[in-house]
Scaffold this motif. Structure first.
Motif, PDB file in Angstrom:
ATOM      1  N   MET A  19      -2.202  -9.519   6.100  1.00 27.90           N
ATOM      2  CA  MET A  19      -1.141  -9.459   5.043  1.00 27.90           C
ATOM      3  C   MET A  19      -0.955 -10.765   4.331  1.00 27.90           C
ATOM      4  SD  MET A  19       1.712  -7.278   7.142  1.00 27.90           S
ATOM      5  CE  MET A  19       2.760  -6.633   5.868  1.00 27.90           C
ATOM      6  N   TYR A  25       3.905  -3.034   0.356  1.00 21.02           N
ATOM      7  CA  TYR A  25       3.299  -2.126   1.043  1.00 21.02           C
ATOM      8  C   TYR A  25       4.271  -0.910   1.137  1.00 21.02           C
ATOM      9  CZ  TYR A  25       0.518  -5.634   3.182  1.00 21.02           C
ATOM     10  OH  TYR A  25      -0.680  -6.480   3.318  1.00 21.02           O
ATOM     11  N   PHE A  27       4.958   2.573   2.868  1.00 19.76           N
ATOM     12  CA  PHE A  27       4.596   3.423   4.340  1.00 19.76           C
ATOM     13  C   PHE A  27       5.369   4.789   3.801  1.00 19.76           C
ATOM     14  CE2 PHE A  27       4.383  -0.177   7.774  1.00 19.76           C
ATOM     15  CZ  PHE A  27       3.269  -0.662   6.799  1.00 19.76           C
ATOM     16  N   LYS A  35       6.526   4.805  11.299  1.00 21.47           N
ATOM     17  CA  LYS A  35       6.639   3.433  10.238  1.00 21.47           C
ATOM     18  C   LYS A  35       7.216   2.493  11.067  1.00 21.47           C
ATOM     19  CE  LYS A  35       8.616   6.397   7.394  1.00 21.47           C
ATOM     20  NZ  LYS A  35       8.748   7.653   8.218  1.00 21.47           N
ATOM     21  N   ILE A  39       5.667  -1.513  12.147  1.00 21.67           N
ATOM     22  CA  ILE A  39       6.403  -2.743  11.710  1.00 21.67           C
ATOM     23  C   ILE A  39       6.749  -3.786  12.709  1.00 21.67           C
ATOM     24  CG2 ILE A  39       8.449  -3.622  10.255  1.00 21.67           C
ATOM     25  CD1 ILE A  39       8.103  -1.062   8.221  1.00 21.67           C
ATOM     26  N   ILE A  69       9.567 -11.461   5.038  1.00 25.05           N
ATOM     27  CA  ILE A  69       9.257 -10.078   5.269  1.00 25.05           C
ATOM     28  C   ILE A  69      10.636  -9.201   4.781  1.00 25.05           C
ATOM     29  CG2 ILE A  69       8.512  -8.149   6.613  1.00 25.05           C
ATOM     30  CD1 ILE A  69       6.434 -10.223   6.443  1.00 25.05           C
ATOM     31  N   HIS A  71      12.177  -5.800   4.543  1.00 29.22           N
ATOM     32  CA  HIS A  71      12.024  -4.392   5.266  1.00 29.22           C
ATOM     33  C   HIS A  71      12.843  -3.425   4.573  1.00 29.22           C
ATOM     34  CE1 HIS A  71      12.054  -2.015   9.202  1.00 29.22           C
ATOM     35  NE2 HIS A  71      11.599  -1.221   8.236  1.00 29.22           N
ATOM     36  N   ILE A  99       7.805  -4.602   2.512  1.00 32.84           N
ATOM     37  CA  ILE A  99       7.426  -3.201   3.122  1.00 32.84           C
ATOM     38  C   ILE A  99       8.400  -2.165   3.032  1.00 32.84           C
ATOM     39  CG2 ILE A  99       6.561  -2.263   5.347  1.00 32.84           C
ATOM     40  CD1 ILE A  99       6.166  -5.104   6.454  1.00 32.84           C
ATOM     41  N   GLU A 101       9.799   1.691   3.751  1.00 31.59           N
ATOM     42  CA  GLU A 101       9.485   3.084   4.440  1.00 31.59           C
ATOM     43  C   GLU A 101      10.199   4.148   3.315  1.00 31.59           C
ATOM     44  OE1 GLU A 101      10.639   3.657   8.528  1.00 31.59           O
ATOM     45  OE2 GLU A 101      11.033   1.331   8.819  1.00 31.59           O
ATOM     46  N   THR A 114       0.171  -1.914  -5.332  1.00 28.05           N
ATOM     47  CA  THR A 114       0.822  -1.519  -3.909  1.00 28.05           C
ATOM     48  C   THR A 114      -0.196  -0.902  -3.064  1.00 28.05           C
ATOM     49  OG1 THR A 114       2.856  -1.029  -4.962  1.00 28.05           O
ATOM     50  CG2 THR A 114       2.753   0.033  -2.627  1.00 28.05           C
TER      51      THR A 114
END
Ligand SMILES: Nc1ncnc2c1ncn2[C@@H]1O[C@H](COP(=O)(O)OP(=O)(O)O)[C@@H](O)[C@H]1O
Ligand SMILES: [Mg+2]
Length: 139
Positions: A19, A25, A27, A35, A39, A69, A71, A99, A101, A114
């Motif tokens: 990364m 990203y 997911f 998922k 992570i 990061i 999330h 990232i 989800e 992406t």
């Protein structure tokens, strides 16, 4: 394919080494397809030892690891305009790794570069985890 959740953690740990700052990203995969577990593995790979959970209700978690990061979980909030108000475009910055989800719910907000990862529930303890071809075409 991973045979149990520990293998998904290990795969995430390994993936973390690829990364780079500025990456986004997406997911994609149904509930309990792994998922968040993946992570958790990524964060382990980045030597982050605080708890990592799906921000299903908080929508965004920020982890201050060797990278910043971001999330994101858009399972409950899938309105692109609302995400723009929440600062989605500011998160997608060269200084962060984002990232997301359930990113398939927010396709219109994803940058062209992406990286898409698909998660599939195969049976009780096995999951298929693979990179998707980029869905976008460049002219
Ligand atoms: N091979 C596997 N990889 C990941 N999770 C697994 C696996 N086998 C069983 N599980 C279980 O499935 C669930 C996955 O949950 P989670 O990672 O939160 O999924 P999602 O974020 O996609 O909803 C966890 O309860 C985990 O223990
Ligand atoms: Mg999750």
């Amino acid at each position: 394919m991973t045979q149990n959740f520990q293998e998904t953690i290990q795969l995430g740990e390994h993936f973390a080494s690829f990364m780079e700052k500025g990456d986004v990203y997406a997911f994609v995969g149904e509930l309990a397809s792994g998922k968040t577990t993946f992570i958790k593995g990524i964060m382990k790979g980045l030597n982050f030892d605080k708890p990592v959970t799906s921000p299903t209700f908080t929508l965004v978690n920020e982890y201050d690891a060797i990278y910043s990061i971001i999330h994101i979980d858009c399972y409950r909030e899938n309105n692109p305009e609302r995400w723009i108000k929440l600062g989605m475009n500011d998160y997608m910055d060269e200084k962060n790794i984002v990232i997301i989800e359930w990113a398939d719910k927010l396709k219109s907000l994803l940058p062209v570069d992406t990286i898409h990862i698909q998660f599939r529930h195969k049976d009780i303890t096995s999951r298929e985890i693979f990179l998707l071809n980029n869905e976008y075409t460049c002219n």
